[in-house]
Structures are given as structure tokens and as C-alpha cells.
Write a protein that holds these residues in place. Structure first.
Motif, PDB file in Angstrom:
ATOM      1  N   ASN A 163       0.951  -1.322   0.016  1.00 18.72           N
ATOM      2  CA  ASN A 163      -0.153  -0.060   0.111  1.00 18.72           C
ATOM      3  C   ASN A 163       0.987   1.337   0.074  1.00 18.72           C
ATOM      4  O   ASN A 163       1.908   1.242   0.623  1.00 18.72           O
ATOM      5  N   VAL A 164       0.554   1.968  -0.770  1.00 19.52           N
ATOM      6  CA  VAL A 164       1.332   3.634  -0.603  1.00 19.52           C
ATOM      7  C   VAL A 164       0.325   4.528  -0.191  1.00 19.52           C
ATOM      8  O   VAL A 164       0.330   5.835  -0.588  1.00 19.52           O
ATOM      9  N   GLY A 165      -0.844   4.256   0.418  1.00 20.54           N
ATOM     10  CA  GLY A 165      -1.893   5.123   0.807  1.00 20.54           C
ATOM     11  C   GLY A 165      -3.394   5.211  -0.071  1.00 20.54           C
ATOM     12  O   GLY A 165      -3.959   6.104   0.096  1.00 20.54           O
ATOM     13  N   VAL A 166      -3.303   4.328  -1.056  1.00 20.05           N
ATOM     14  CA  VAL A 166      -4.480   4.419  -1.926  1.00 20.05           C
ATOM     15  C   VAL A 166      -5.057   2.991  -1.934  1.00 20.05           C
ATOM     16  O   VAL A 166      -6.253   3.127  -1.758  1.00 20.05           O
ATOM     17  N   ALA A 167      -4.472   1.954  -2.309  1.00 16.77           N
ATOM     18  CA  ALA A 167      -5.080   0.501  -2.489  1.00 16.77           C
ATOM     19  C   ALA A 167      -4.099  -0.462  -2.029  1.00 16.77           C
ATOM     20  O   ALA A 167      -2.868  -0.136  -1.833  1.00 16.77           O
ATOM     21  N   GLN A 175       4.754  11.190   2.198  1.00 13.50           N
ATOM     22  CA  GLN A 175       3.728  10.543   2.786  1.00 13.50           C
ATOM     23  C   GLN A 175       3.315  11.157   4.028  1.00 13.50           C
ATOM     24  O   GLN A 175       2.041  11.257   4.232  1.00 13.50           O
ATOM     25  N   ALA A 176       4.217  11.619   4.715  1.00 13.97           N
ATOM     26  CA  ALA A 176       4.002  12.437   6.187  1.00 13.97           C
ATOM     27  C   ALA A 176       3.020  13.555   6.033  1.00 13.97           C
ATOM     28  O   ALA A 176       2.002  13.837   6.480  1.00 13.97           O
ATOM     29  N   MET A 177       3.462  14.253   4.756  1.00 13.92           N
ATOM     30  CA  MET A 177       2.602  15.240   4.548  1.00 13.92           C
ATOM     31  C   MET A 177       1.164  15.063   4.160  1.00 13.92           C
ATOM     32  O   MET A 177       0.273  15.817   4.342  1.00 13.92           O
ATOM     33  N   LEU A 178       1.166  13.938   3.193  1.00 13.41           N
ATOM     34  CA  LEU A 178      -0.035  13.504   2.657  1.00 13.41           C
ATOM     35  C   LEU A 178      -0.858  13.099   3.771  1.00 13.41           C
ATOM     36  O   LEU A 178      -2.289  13.399   4.064  1.00 13.41           O
ATOM     37  N   GLN A 179      -0.437  12.564   4.982  1.00 13.48           N
ATOM     38  CA  GLN A 179      -1.115  12.157   6.142  1.00 13.48           C
ATOM     39  C   GLN A 179      -1.313  13.146   7.190  1.00 13.48           C
ATOM     40  O   GLN A 179      -2.125  12.834   8.222  1.00 13.48           O
ATOM     41  N   HIS A 180      -1.026  14.323   6.987  1.00 14.58           N
ATOM     42  CA  HIS A 180      -0.929  15.467   8.015  1.00 14.58           C
ATOM     43  C   HIS A 180      -2.028  15.850   8.134  1.00 14.58           C
ATOM     44  O   HIS A 180      -2.979  16.244   7.050  1.00 14.58           O
ATOM     45  N   PRO A 181      -2.798  16.314   9.358  1.00 12.66           N
ATOM     46  CA  PRO A 181      -3.909  16.663   9.585  1.00 12.66           C
ATOM     47  C   PRO A 181      -4.147  18.305   9.010  1.00 12.66           C
ATOM     48  O   PRO A 181      -5.064  18.811   8.737  1.00 12.66           O
ATOM     49  N   ASP A 182      -2.827  18.867   8.895  1.00  4.98           N
ATOM     50  CA  ASP A 182      -2.808  20.233   8.663  1.00  4.98           C
ATOM     51  C   ASP A 182      -2.465  20.341   6.892  1.00  4.98           C
ATOM     52  O   ASP A 182      -2.283  21.515   6.421  1.00  4.98           O
ATOM     53  N   LEU A 183      -2.781  19.476   6.398  1.00  4.25           N
ATOM     54  CA  LEU A 183      -2.448  19.462   4.806  1.00  4.25           C
ATOM     55  C   LEU A 183      -3.514  20.344   3.947  1.00  4.25           C
ATOM     56  O   LEU A 183      -4.654  20.022   4.249  1.00  4.25           O
ATOM     57  N   PRO A 184      -2.934  21.425   3.534  1.00  4.28           N
ATOM     58  CA  PRO A 184      -4.047  22.239   2.849  1.00  4.28           C
ATOM     59  C   PRO A 184      -4.609  21.431   1.584  1.00  4.28           C
ATOM     60  O   PRO A 184      -3.941  20.692   0.789  1.00  4.28           O
ATOM     61  N   GLY A 185      -5.825  21.685   1.314  1.00  7.39           N
ATOM     62  CA  GLY A 185      -6.340  21.089   0.392  1.00  7.39           C
ATOM     63  C   GLY A 185      -5.855  21.133  -1.042  1.00  7.39           C
ATOM     64  O   GLY A 185      -5.677  20.122  -1.856  1.00  7.39           O
ATOM     65  N   GLY A 186      -5.350  22.322  -1.364  1.00  2.00           N
ATOM     66  CA  GLY A 186      -4.730  22.728  -2.667  1.00  2.00           C
ATOM     67  C   GLY A 186      -3.512  22.084  -2.957  1.00  2.00           C
ATOM     68  O   GLY A 186      -3.163  22.021  -4.113  1.00  2.00           O
ATOM     69  N   ARG A 187      -3.035  21.245  -1.892  1.00  3.39           N
ATOM     70  CA  ARG A 187      -1.613  20.527  -2.152  1.00  3.39           C
ATOM     71  C   ARG A 187      -1.576  19.247  -2.405  1.00  3.39           C
ATOM     72  O   ARG A 187      -0.885  18.452  -2.782  1.00  3.39           O
ATOM     73  N   SER A 188      -2.985  18.648  -2.032  1.00  7.13           N
ATOM     74  CA  SER A 188      -3.004  17.153  -2.083  1.00  7.13           C
ATOM     75  C   SER A 188      -2.762  16.552  -3.568  1.00  7.13           C
ATOM     76  O   SER A 188      -2.075  15.516  -3.549  1.00  7.13           O
ATOM     77  N   LEU A 189      -3.379  17.246  -4.489  1.00  5.81           N
ATOM     78  CA  LEU A 189      -3.234  16.464  -5.742  1.00  5.81           C
ATOM     79  C   LEU A 189      -1.661  16.365  -6.256  1.00  5.81           C
ATOM     80  O   LEU A 189      -1.260  15.312  -6.644  1.00  5.81           O
ATOM     81  N   ALA A 190      -0.876  17.370  -6.074  1.00  2.00           N
ATOM     82  CA  ALA A 190       0.587  17.567  -6.494  1.00  2.00           C
ATOM     83  C   ALA A 190       1.102  16.461  -5.679  1.00  2.00           C
ATOM     84  O   ALA A 190       2.162  15.710  -6.092  1.00  2.00           O
ATOM     85  N   LEU A 191       0.956  16.490  -4.484  1.00  2.00           N
ATOM     86  CA  LEU A 191       1.495  15.717  -3.599  1.00  2.00           C
ATOM     87  C   LEU A 191       1.458  14.152  -3.837  1.00  2.00           C
ATOM     88  O   LEU A 191       2.208  13.322  -3.546  1.00  2.00           O
ATOM     89  N   LYS A 192       0.445  13.589  -4.016  1.00  2.00           N
ATOM     90  CA  LYS A 192       0.025  12.303  -4.452  1.00  2.00           C
ATOM     91  C   LYS A 192       0.402  12.030  -5.886  1.00  2.00           C
ATOM     92  O   LYS A 192       0.972  10.763  -5.914  1.00  2.00           O
ATOM     93  N   ASP A 193       0.737  12.880  -6.779  1.00  2.00           N
ATOM     94  CA  ASP A 193       1.334  12.566  -7.948  1.00  2.00           C
ATOM     95  C   ASP A 193       3.041  12.490  -7.779  1.00  2.00           C
ATOM     96  O   ASP A 193       3.550  11.361  -8.074  1.00  2.00           O
ATOM     97  N   ARG A 194       3.433  13.267  -6.826  1.00  7.62           N
ATOM     98  CA  ARG A 194       4.875  13.069  -6.344  1.00  7.62           C
ATOM     99  C   ARG A 194       5.053  11.545  -5.641  1.00  7.62           C
ATOM    100  O   ARG A 194       6.157  11.144  -5.842  1.00  7.62           O
ATOM    101  N   ARG A 195       4.065  11.505  -4.736  1.00  8.93           N
ATOM    102  CA  ARG A 195       4.274  10.147  -4.078  1.00  8.93           C
ATOM    103  C   ARG A 195       4.231   9.070  -5.108  1.00  8.93           C
ATOM    104  O   ARG A 195       5.010   7.940  -4.725  1.00  8.93           O
ATOM    105  N   ASP A 196       3.248   8.806  -6.084  1.00 13.00           N
ATOM    106  CA  ASP A 196       3.304   7.963  -6.823  1.00 13.00           C
ATOM    107  C   ASP A 196       4.585   7.701  -7.612  1.00 13.00           C
ATOM    108  O   ASP A 196       4.976   6.727  -8.174  1.00 13.00           O
TER     109      ASP A 196
END
Length: 487
Positions: free
Chosen positions: A212-216, A376-397
């Protein structure tokens, strides 16, 4: 009502309990049993595994089902004695006997080892693994190819569900990706018992084990199941989903507080969740130790779970839990702004690996893995701004695919796209590169040459078909072209 009770469930239900011998002798329901012979150590109580085994054997003498390790609860005398055990021990043996059973969904072949180890602890484990043939299962002596609509309908019809509900289940199974329909169909088969109100309840404890990488969740050369598909099946089989009490996600990066909130919606009756904020231990390198700790903590109707149970174990610091009593518990988090600063400072490092200037030596440790953990820690962080999520997921992948580029990505890319690569290069009369052997740096050079050939006017349907696989796939490492199962 449960019709049979076996000795393992009997003893597990009574673990840590005691029955006073004087009270038992005064209970007429035990008439015919020599309780002195059950009290093996003569301490005036029945209180350990050996004594409860002796008590079970004494009760079994009144049973007529022909099996020494189980008794039939449909026989009045046996049922009466088991109720007496419940009353004097303070635990409902009949109701609790199946509660601790485990359904283990193993996306990797090594998950069968996890199942074996849990059984050695005395657990009843129903194991669901990858079928020998993709999306083909055998039930009731029949073989069903789940990709065939007729076979799928016939399989679901065997579950004995109302027509509308059966149609919903069929649609959910059909919506699963390739090589994941078999696992999902087997889960539905187990859970359907709750919808039919079968006498034997479904396992209340659930383990999902895989990568798992946080998706499936996926397995080596297997399909993948994400929380969305579990949610669909839970809505199609609502009585089953409400019976799940304890969830163990034996997978990396599976434990953000938001992720656990989503699982609580899938399983509204869940009392505890165990997961991992970072990488999780493998089947042979610590997972079974963690499962044993979880097993012991979640027996019975416990609604509490402490992550410190795993303290001092391999990757124990990565454990995060949620429970009805204690809520969400995880290792202290770094401030989001500090994580952000770390990732920005490490950007040149990422670019070096992306360009092929540096190569990954160890997929589990090293600079790129550390960078990946920060993303990954940024993506799981409660203070993650909504606008950052998509770019961070792409970088994670992209990063996880870079980490495994030499180990598995380039080989799987070459083998799964062999014909496409051959046709694409043959169409422009150029030598066919062996992307399975090329370094990343050399592969990027080859992709650049191919792009220039097409830009120079040597275009052909086969080259146009290949190009996005090379650029968006092998070069950019997008999840749309490089599936998780190749990692």
C-alpha cells in the motif's frame, strides 16, 4: 443461533476466566459430571486451558454428534451445560465463541504464512488469497470465470440473496479491477452469510494484508482493492459490514486519521483499527509479531487499543491505532511547515534520481526512501492544505516507482509492453531497446531519441500508440501507465 461449538472456541471464550467448583457442584445443570476430575490441580476452581479442556470433554460425553472436538448445541442437555458454564464464568460462551474468528484477505502469497501463524495461536482464520487463475474461483464444486457475465450471475445467485441485493453485489464484483474480482467475490461469499442470517455468524475481526502507498492494497503480480470498492461491497451487504468489530491494515502508509475515519464509515460497528503511518513489517520480518499483539488485544468485546503494544518491535513506532475508547493514537508528528521545508530542500535529490544521475541501492532505506517518507507524512498530516493534495499524490506515486525502478518497474514495463514496443520501433525501422536492462539514465536518452524521431515526421499509428507509454509511463512514472502491481 449457533448450532455447534468446538473446543478451540470454547477455550478461547473462557481465557482468563474461572468457575468456582462449589458453585458448579450446586448447579443442577452439571448433573452427571464428576467435577472433581475436571479440577486437575485441586485448587477448588476450573480456571486454565487444561481444566477447560477437561470440562469440554466431560460435556462432550453427553453429545451425540460423533466428533470429539465439537458439541451440538441443538441437544438440550449439552445446551443446558454450556449455558451453565456461561453463567458461572461470567462470559456468554455461545455468543462470544465466533466473535474472535478472523477473516484475512491476503493480496500477497506470503500472507498465507500470516494465516498459519495466527492459527498456531489458536485462532480460527478464514483465509482469502489470490486464485491460481486470475478472477476464477471454485464454489459448490463449480468453476466460475468472474469476467464472464453469465458465470458471475450464476455465482452470485448461489449466495441466496434477494434479487435486488444480488444484482448490487454482482455490480460491485464486476467493477473491481483485473485480478481483484476473485478476492472481492470470496469476501462477498463470506459476508453474504450475515445477510441470510445464517446460524453461524461471520468473522468479526478483519485483516487486510498487502502492499500500500496510501491508495489501495495490492500484491505481487496481483490486482488491487481500495477503500472505495470495500465501501461499495459494504453498502451492498450492510448487515455484514456492521458486524466487523476489529480491523487490522497490515500495509504501509495506511493510517492517517482521515483514512481511519473513512474506514469507520465503511464498517460502522468497528471498535478498533490497527494500521501503519510509515512502512509496515513484512510477513517474515515482523508482521506476524504485530498480528499476535493485535490478536491478544482485540479478543472479546474490547473497545480499547494502544499503539505502545508494539513498542520495541520492528517498525513498532510506525503503528497507529484508533479505538472507541482512546480515539486516534500515532507517533508525534512533525509540524507541516517543517515537513514542507524538508521536501523543498530535498528536491534536487529527487531530481537526481528522476534523471538517472543517481541509482537506488536499497528499496527500504536511503535518501530517496527518506524523501518518500516525508511526502507520505505530508499527505497524512491533518494540516495538509486541500490545494496541495493532488500534486503531493502525484509526487508520491512517481517516487515509489522510482524507488522500485531497477528492482521491478522497468522489467514489468518491458514484459507487459513487449509487443507495443516492438511494433513502435519497427514502424520507424529503429533498433528495439531492451528497457528491462537499460539504466534509467539510458532509458531516458532512448525515450528522448524516439520523441525526436516522431517530431521529425516519422509518425505511424504504432509509434503514436507507444509514445505515451514511454513518456507518461516509463519516463514520468504516472500511475495511469505504471500500475501498483508492477512495484
Amino acid at each position: 443461533m449457533i448450532k455447534t461449538l468446538d473446543i478451540i472456541d470454547f477455550k478461547r471464550s473462557l481465557d482468563g476466566k474461572a468457575i468456582d467448583l462449589t458453585a458448579a457442584r450446586a448447579d443442577r445443570r452439571f448433573a452427571g459430571i464428576d467435577l472433581a476430575k475436571v479440577d486437575l490441580n485441586g485448587d477448588g476452581k476450573i480456571s486454565n486451558g487444561s481444566e477447560f479442556s477437561a470440562l469440554f470433554r466431560a460435556i462432550d460425553r453427553f453429545d451425540r454428534n460423533g466428533r470429539s472436538r465439537s458439541v451440538s448445541l441443538t441437544q438440550p442437555k449439552v445446551f443446558e451445560m454450556i449455558n451453565a458454564v456461561s453463567d458461572l464464568s461470567g462470559v456468554n460462551v455461545i455468543n462470544n465463541s465466533k466473535r474472535d474468528h478472523i477473516l484475512l484477505i491476503g493480496m500477497n502469497p506470503s500472507s498465507s504464512y500470516e494465516s498459519t501463524q495466527l492459527r498456531l495461536l489458536g485462532n480460527k482464520v478464514e483465509y482469502i488469497g489470490d486464485s491460481p487463475s486470475d478472477d476464477v474461483i471454485i464454489k459448490s464444486g463449480r468453476t466460475f470465470n468472474l469476467r464472464n457475465d453469465t458465470h458471475l450471475k450464476e455465482f452470485v445467485d448461489l449466495m441466496g440473496l434477494p434479487p435486488g441485493q444480488a444484482d448490487d453485489v454482482r455490480k460491485v464484483i464486476k467493477s473491481a479491477g483485473t485480478d481483484a474480482q476473485d478476492e472481492l467475490a470470496n469476501i462477498a461469499w463470506v459476508w453474504a452469510a450475515a445477510e441470510r442470517a445464517d446460524p453461524d455468524p461471520i468473522p468479526k475481526r478483519l485483516i487486510i494484508s498487502g502492499h500500500n502507498v496510501g491508495v489501495a492494497f495490492w500484491g505481487d503480480l496481483n490486482g488491487e482493492l481500495d477503500i472505495t470498492i470495500f465501501g461499495k461491497l459494504a453498502r451492498a451487504l450492510p448487515k455484514a459490514s456492521k458486524q466487523i468489530e476489529d480491523l487490522h491494515l497490515s500495509a504501509c502508509y495506511s493510517s492517517s486519521e482521515n483514512f481511519m475515519q473513512q474506514w469507520r464509515k465503511v464498517f460502522p460497528g468497528v471498535k478498533t483499527i490497527w494500521a501503519y503511518s510509515g512502512s509496515a513489517p513484512g510477513s517474515y520480518s515482523g508482521a506476524t509479531r504485530h498480528m499476535a499483539l493485535w490478536d491478544n488485544a482485540t479478543r472479546g468485546d474490547s473497545a480499547a487499543l494502544d499503539r505502545l503494544l508494539a513498542k520495541g518491535t520492528r517498525k513498532g513506532n510506525n503503528v497507529a491505532v484508533w479505538s472507541q475508547i482512546h480515539g486516534y493514537l500515532a507517533a508525534p508528528q512533525i509540524a507541516f511547515r517543517d515537513l514542507d521545508a524538508m521536501v523543498i530542500r530535498q528536491e534536487p535529490l529527487y531530481n537526481d534520481y528522476f534523471s538517472g544521475a543517481r541509482e537506488v541501492v536499497d528499496t527500504q532505506t536511503g535518501p530517496l526512501r527518506e524523501y518518500y517518507n516525508h511526502v507520505q507524512a505530508m499527505l497524512q498530516h491533518p494540516d495538509l492544505p486541500g490545494g496541495r493534495s493532488l500534486a503531493l499524490k502525484d509526487r508520491r506515486d512517481a517516487t515509489i516507482r522510482l524507488i522500485y525502478y531497477n528492482k521491478s518497474i522497468k522489467k514489468n514495463f518491458a514484459s507487459n509492453n513487449r509487443l507495443l514496443i516492438e511494433k513502435g520501433y519497427q514502424a520507424v525501422s529503429k533498433p528495439i531497446p531492451d528497457f528491462a536492462l537499460l539504466s534509467r539514465k539510458d532509458a531516458l536518452i532512448a525515450i528522448g531519441v524516439f520523441e525526436r524521431i516522431i517530431a521529425g515526421g516519422m509518425s505511424h499509428p504504432d509509434t503514436r500508440n507507444l509514445l505515451p507509454h514511454l513518456t507518461e509511463g516509463l519516463r514520468d512514472l504516472k500511475a495511469t501507465h505504471i500500475p501498483s502491481s508492477w512495484i
